[in-house]
Scaffold this motif. Structure first.
Motif, PDB file in Angstrom:
ATOM      1  N   ARG A 186     -10.450 -42.633  13.614  1.00  0.00           N
ATOM      2  CA  ARG A 186      -9.587 -42.388  12.454  1.00  0.00           C
ATOM      3  C   ARG A 186      -8.920 -43.682  11.987  1.00  0.00           C
ATOM      4  O   ARG A 186      -8.829 -43.938  10.782  1.00  0.00           O
ATOM      5  CB  ARG A 186      -8.526 -41.332  12.808  1.00  0.00           C
ATOM      6  N   ALA A 187      -8.497 -44.503  12.933  1.00  0.00           N
ATOM      7  CA  ALA A 187      -7.895 -45.787  12.551  1.00  0.00           C
ATOM      8  C   ALA A 187      -8.938 -46.677  11.868  1.00  0.00           C
ATOM      9  O   ALA A 187      -8.642 -47.333  10.857  1.00  0.00           O
ATOM     10  CB  ALA A 187      -7.322 -46.479  13.790  1.00  0.00           C
ATOM     11  N   ILE A 188     -10.178 -46.676  12.405  1.00  0.00           N
ATOM     12  CA  ILE A 188     -11.241 -47.499  11.819  1.00  0.00           C
ATOM     13  C   ILE A 188     -11.585 -47.015  10.409  1.00  0.00           C
ATOM     14  O   ILE A 188     -11.799 -47.815   9.493  1.00  0.00           O
ATOM     15  CB  ILE A 188     -12.488 -47.492  12.741  1.00  0.00           C
ATOM     16  N   LEU A 227      -9.562 -45.633   8.306  1.00  0.00           N
ATOM     17  CA  LEU A 227      -8.496 -46.122   7.426  1.00  0.00           C
ATOM     18  C   LEU A 227      -8.647 -47.616   7.164  1.00  0.00           C
ATOM     19  O   LEU A 227      -8.480 -48.085   6.033  1.00  0.00           O
ATOM     20  CB  LEU A 227      -7.124 -45.847   8.031  1.00  0.00           C
ATOM     21  N   GLU A 228      -8.968 -48.382   8.226  1.00  0.00           N
ATOM     22  CA  GLU A 228      -9.118 -49.827   8.071  1.00  0.00           C
ATOM     23  C   GLU A 228     -10.212 -50.160   7.063  1.00  0.00           C
ATOM     24  O   GLU A 228     -10.067 -51.054   6.236  1.00  0.00           O
ATOM     25  CB  GLU A 228      -9.470 -50.468   9.423  1.00  0.00           C
ATOM     26  N   ARG A 270      -9.506 -48.235   3.185  1.00  0.00           N
ATOM     27  CA  ARG A 270      -8.145 -48.134   2.670  1.00  0.00           C
ATOM     28  C   ARG A 270      -8.062 -48.298   1.164  1.00  0.00           C
ATOM     29  O   ARG A 270      -7.055 -47.939   0.567  1.00  0.00           O
ATOM     30  CB  ARG A 270      -7.238 -49.151   3.366  1.00  0.00           C
ATOM     31  N   ARG A 271      -9.101 -48.844   0.546  1.00  0.00           N
ATOM     32  CA  ARG A 271      -9.057 -48.997  -0.908  1.00  0.00           C
ATOM     33  C   ARG A 271      -9.777 -47.863  -1.635  1.00  0.00           C
ATOM     34  O   ARG A 271      -9.818 -47.853  -2.857  1.00  0.00           O
ATOM     35  CB  ARG A 271      -9.679 -50.328  -1.317  1.00  0.00           C
ATOM     36  N   VAL A 291      -8.499 -42.062   0.267  1.00  0.00           N
ATOM     37  CA  VAL A 291      -7.400 -42.530   1.114  1.00  0.00           C
ATOM     38  C   VAL A 291      -6.125 -42.637   0.281  1.00  0.00           C
ATOM     39  O   VAL A 291      -5.037 -42.218   0.711  1.00  0.00           O
ATOM     40  CB  VAL A 291      -7.730 -43.890   1.763  1.00  0.00           C
ATOM     41  N   ARG A 299      -2.716 -49.361  16.749  1.00  0.00           N
ATOM     42  CA  ARG A 299      -3.785 -49.561  15.768  1.00  0.00           C
ATOM     43  C   ARG A 299      -3.651 -48.577  14.614  1.00  0.00           C
ATOM     44  O   ARG A 299      -3.832 -48.939  13.458  1.00  0.00           O
ATOM     45  CB  ARG A 299      -5.145 -49.389  16.447  1.00  0.00           C
ATOM     46  N   ALA A 328      -2.976 -49.518  10.769  1.00  0.00           N
ATOM     47  CA  ALA A 328      -3.887 -49.068   9.713  1.00  0.00           C
ATOM     48  C   ALA A 328      -3.121 -48.321   8.630  1.00  0.00           C
ATOM     49  O   ALA A 328      -3.365 -48.511   7.438  1.00  0.00           O
ATOM     50  CB  ALA A 328      -4.976 -48.179  10.316  1.00  0.00           C
ATOM     51  N   VAL A 364      -2.723 -49.226   4.626  1.00  0.00           N
ATOM     52  CA  VAL A 364      -2.975 -48.257   3.553  1.00  0.00           C
ATOM     53  C   VAL A 364      -1.763 -48.197   2.627  1.00  0.00           C
ATOM     54  O   VAL A 364      -1.903 -48.151   1.401  1.00  0.00           O
ATOM     55  CB  VAL A 364      -3.279 -46.856   4.142  1.00  0.00           C
ATOM     56  N   LEU A 378      -3.446 -51.543  -2.762  1.00  0.00           N
ATOM     57  CA  LEU A 378      -3.380 -51.133  -4.160  1.00  0.00           C
ATOM     58  C   LEU A 378      -4.688 -50.445  -4.500  1.00  0.00           C
ATOM     59  O   LEU A 378      -5.718 -50.721  -3.891  1.00  0.00           O
ATOM     60  CB  LEU A 378      -3.178 -52.354  -5.049  1.00  0.00           C
TER      61      LEU A 378
END
Lengths: 253, 59
Positions: A231-233, A235-236, A239-240, A244, B40, B44, B48, B52
């Motif tokens: 889940r963290a990966i 988001l990483e 994220r754009r 998200v 982590r 993250a 987020v 932008l």
């Protein structure tokens, strides 16, 4: 541009989309975490309070309740990691490569625990913390394969190329897993042979029960840890993307 | 139960160093992983929050 690539009508591919899998994984984590904790309590109770002292090894054998589960998980997780890395390489599915990336640190951790506990078990049993024997050496190589996979991915900036390079390394390294498993058969080794084989066991039943409960505890823990990292990966890496940002607005991340 | 006292339990029949050395380090690295995972996820989520919307996307 939409980041949503779900294909309605085919459920398997639906869950292959990070935006669909993200909330599903989030709901699964507490389930596996609770299961891991409960199984560990039961397994350790059996291992320390119900299982007797071993006739040959005394109480040093009680290391088995974390040694074998971590060793099995280290091998199993490697195969799963290589599988998902290979799927990502072949089909370019984003989530598969993320899954491989999420598994590697937990696999390395399992390999480390199996080596550490093995050393502390080897000293009173064989008289040495470490010997360059086939089983130990191939397990050390497994740890290095995990660390190499992590380091290689971290060294490449382009995410797609990092996934591809990691996948090649993971797939080549798979050959090491059967070597670990059969090492005690193929070579003369200090390490004892398999105590548990399909259909038979050389261990007392209560010891075996405790060990298997601990195997499931480690398994459930690994699933929970990998899902949290996945889940963290997600988001990483995403994220754009719009889903998200939408989830951020709705506070559902 | 085979342990007559807490001392007996901790001694592990003379193998206390090896048994507890195994369990303590295993517990420590698992605790470290849980902590690292929490960090982590927090990091993250922070990224987020700062991200932008991508330029040129359709609303």
């Amino acid at each position: 541009m939409s980041s949503v690539t779900t294909r309605p009508g085919f459920s398997l591919f639906r869950y292959a989309a990070p935006n669909v899998f993200y909330p599903v994984a989030g709901r699964m984590v507490p389930f596996f975490a609770v299961l891991a904790t409960a199984l560990a309590v039961i397994g350790l109770y059996i291992g320390f309070f119900m299982a007797p002292t071993d006739a040959q090894q005394g109480d040093s054998y009680r290391i088995i309740y974390i040694h074998v589960p971590s060793a099995w998980m280290a091998m199993f997780l490697y195969v799963v990691m290589a599988f998902w890395a290979g799927v990502g390489l072949a089909f370019n599915t984003r989530l598969s490569s993320m899954m491989a990336q999420a598994i590697a640190p937990t696999g390395a951790l399992m390999a480390f625990i199996s080596l550490w506990t093995g050393a502390l078990w080897g000293r009173p049993t064989w008289g040495a913390y470490w010997v360059w024997d086939a089983r130990l050496t191939s397990t050390l190589i497994l740890l290095f394969l995990y660390l190499g996979f992590i380091a290689l991915q971290a060294a490449i900036d382009d995410r797609r190329r990092a996934d591809k390079a990691g996948a090649v390394l993971a797939l080549v390294g798979v050959v090491n897993v059967p070597i670990i498993y059969f090492s005690v058969k193929w070579w003369n080794t200090l390490h004892q042979g398999a105590s548990v084989k399909p259909g038979s066991s050389a261990m007392a039943e209560i010891m075996l029960t405790g060990m298997l409960v601990m195997v499931f505890a480690f398994w459930m823990y690994a699933i929970a840890a990998v899902l949290v990292r996945l889940r963290a990966i997600i988001l990483e890496r995403e994220r754009r993307s719009q889903w998200v940002l939408d989830a951020r607005e709705q506070s559902t991340l | 139960m085979q342990w007559q006292s807490l001392e007996h339990f901790l001694a592990m029949g003379g193998y206390g160093f090896y048994v507890w050395g195994s369990y303590a380090v295993a517990a420590a690295v698992i605790a470290a992983e849980v902590w690292a995972l929490r960090q982590r996820r927090r990091a993250a989520l922070g990224e987020v929050r700062r991200a932008l919307p991508a330029a040129g996307r359709s609303a």
